[in-house]
Write an enzyme that holds these catalytic residues in place. Structure first.
Site, PDB file in Angstrom:
ATOM      1  N   LYS A 118      -8.926  -2.697  -1.546  1.00  0.00           N
ATOM      2  CA  LYS A 118      -9.952  -3.629  -1.077  1.00  0.00           C
ATOM      3  C   LYS A 118     -10.036  -3.692   0.447  1.00  0.00           C
ATOM      4  CE  LYS A 118     -11.787  -5.588  -4.810  1.00  0.00           C
ATOM      5  NZ  LYS A 118     -13.233  -5.688  -5.042  1.00  0.00           N
ATOM      6  N   SER A 130      -4.998   0.729  -8.384  1.00  0.00           N
ATOM      7  CA  SER A 130      -5.820   0.004  -7.411  1.00  0.00           C
ATOM      8  C   SER A 130      -5.094  -1.099  -6.677  1.00  0.00           C
ATOM      9  CB  SER A 130      -7.050  -0.587  -8.112  1.00  0.00           C
ATOM     10  OG  SER A 130      -6.646  -1.472  -9.146  1.00  0.00           O
TER      11      SER A 130
END
Length: 411
Positions: free
Chosen positions: A50, A304
């Protein structure tokens, strides 16, 4: 937006994000019957990809916009990316997080951003926090989207060329976790131009499959029900820009049960030495299960995020056992007389069965006393024998089914 936006994002992110390792994974390779690599985005400075989208967005703000400050909403990982960018770019930020955000992620946002960020806990899920964050921009602050903006998508999409650079070629299969859709959209854009033969698979949590619902409806629509367990990917409504990009490119989607994701988290920890959060294990959980690949293909799986609160592991183990059919709950009505529990142990439990939970539901002076009993078995096929012994016993036993409201109090 275009692939050129992704290339420009790489320039903005140079020296900020890490070129995270792309490592062969023997466990997943054996399960898939192919060459499987994991892209370790959990090793970014904020432990998730992110940072790519947040920093790319904020680095392009004008001096006037930076002075006005930023607002965002996050389930945790995007907020850490924003906090990092606030500190590096000297911008004040307010981060709205839902009440379901794990404490570990909240503390990390405060630690990363320091005096540059203010944390506001609001709402029961990401979408409610995002609505509150959107209203807060009325004072002039700039909203930093977690996935629904060209600069965010472009930043997240920079993982695609990085994978190909490290691999020396495009993979045959790329497996991507999906929440709001920004990462998948960015990867699709880049691969469509540079490696259109790569098979791209998006993986959603079964209880938060907002992209699948949008593609079926022909537009982004809020999910009526949302399981927030996979907090990093539990988004009620997929982003409009990611939806537009994804719906115009060939992509496969799969949905993975939350219990299977928990089993994958445990295997990653115990076998691979990777501490993954639920969303971090999401893509890997599909490999060799709902996702089948050809022998000797090269597969890249994106890990992730690694922002997992250690206190969640008890629930992770519980969900994994239940999904695997190894733990079951029963209401057992014990006669209120000496030796009743001993008879249950001798006559009902098998030699490899174990009582993992025992709690009297109601104490009374009546003839029977109900107890909540959790039993772990060694193999799923052992359940039939356990049920048969319960039926033959004079002690009344009732299995608590997963769709029971009472069951939701247990898991």
């Amino acid at each position: 937006m275009s692939v050129a936006d992704i290339e420009r994002a790489r320039e903005h992110l140079a020296g900020v994000v890490s070129t995270t390792p792309l490592l062969p994974n023997p466990r997943l390779s054996a399960r898939a019957g192919a060459r499987v690599f994991v892209k370790r985005e959990d090793l970014q400075p904020v432990r998730s990809y992110k940072l790519r989208g947040a920093y790319n967005f904020m680095s392009q703000l004008s001096p006037e916009q930076r002075a006005a400050g930023v607002v965002t909403a996050s389930a945790g990982n995007h907020g850490q990316g924003v906090a990092y960018a606030c500190r590096e770019l000297n911008i004040h930020g307010r981060i709205y997080v839902p009440a379901t955000t794990p404490l570990q992620k909240r503390e990390r946002m405060r630690a990363i951003g320091g005096d540059h960020v203010e944390l506001v806990v609001y709402g029961a899920n990401y979408d409610e926090a995002a609505a509150a964050g959107g209203e807060a921009t009325s004072a002039g602050a700039i909203f930093v989207p977690a996935f629904d903006h060209p600069r965010t998508v472009a930043g997240q999409g920079t993982v695609a060329p990085e994978i190909c650079d490290q691999l020396g070629a495009a993979p045959d299969v790329l497996v991507v976790p999906v929440g709001g859709g920004g990462l998948l959209a960015g990867c699709l854009l880049w691969f469509a131009e540079h490696a259109p033969d790569t098979r791209i698979v998006g993986v959603e949590p079964a209880g938060a499959a907002s992209l699948a619902a949008a593609l079926e409806a022909g537009r982004p629509d809020p999910l009526p029900d949302l399981d927030s367990f996979v907090d990093g990917a539990a988004v009620r409504t997929v982003g409009h820009l990611p939806y537009d990009i994804i719906s115009s490119h060939p992509v496969e989607l799969t949905r993975e049960p939350e219990g299977q994701i928990c089993s994958e988290m445990l295997e990653m920890y115990q076998v691979d030495g990777i501490i993954a959060e639920p969303a971090g294990a999401l893509a890997a959980s599909a490999v060799g299960h709902s996702l089948q690949v050809e022998p000797d293909q090269t597969v890249v799986v994106l890990v992730s995020g690694g922002n997992n609160d250690v206190s969640r592991y008890a629930e992770v183990v519980e969900r994994s056992l239940i999904f695997a059919g190894l733990k079951h709950y029963f209401l057992v009505s014990f006669p209120q007389e000496p030796g009743a529990l001993r008879r249950f142990l001798d006559e009902v439990l098998g030699p490899d069965d174990d009582i993992a939970h025992f709690e009297y539901v109601k104490r009374s002076n009546r003839d029977e006393g109900p107890a909540l009993v959790g039993i772990e078995i060694s193999r799923p096929e052992d359940l039939a024998g356990l049920i048969a012994r319960m039926d033959a016993s004079p002690i009344r036993c009732e299995k608590i089914l997963p769709d029971s409201p009472f069951y939701r109090m247990l898991v």
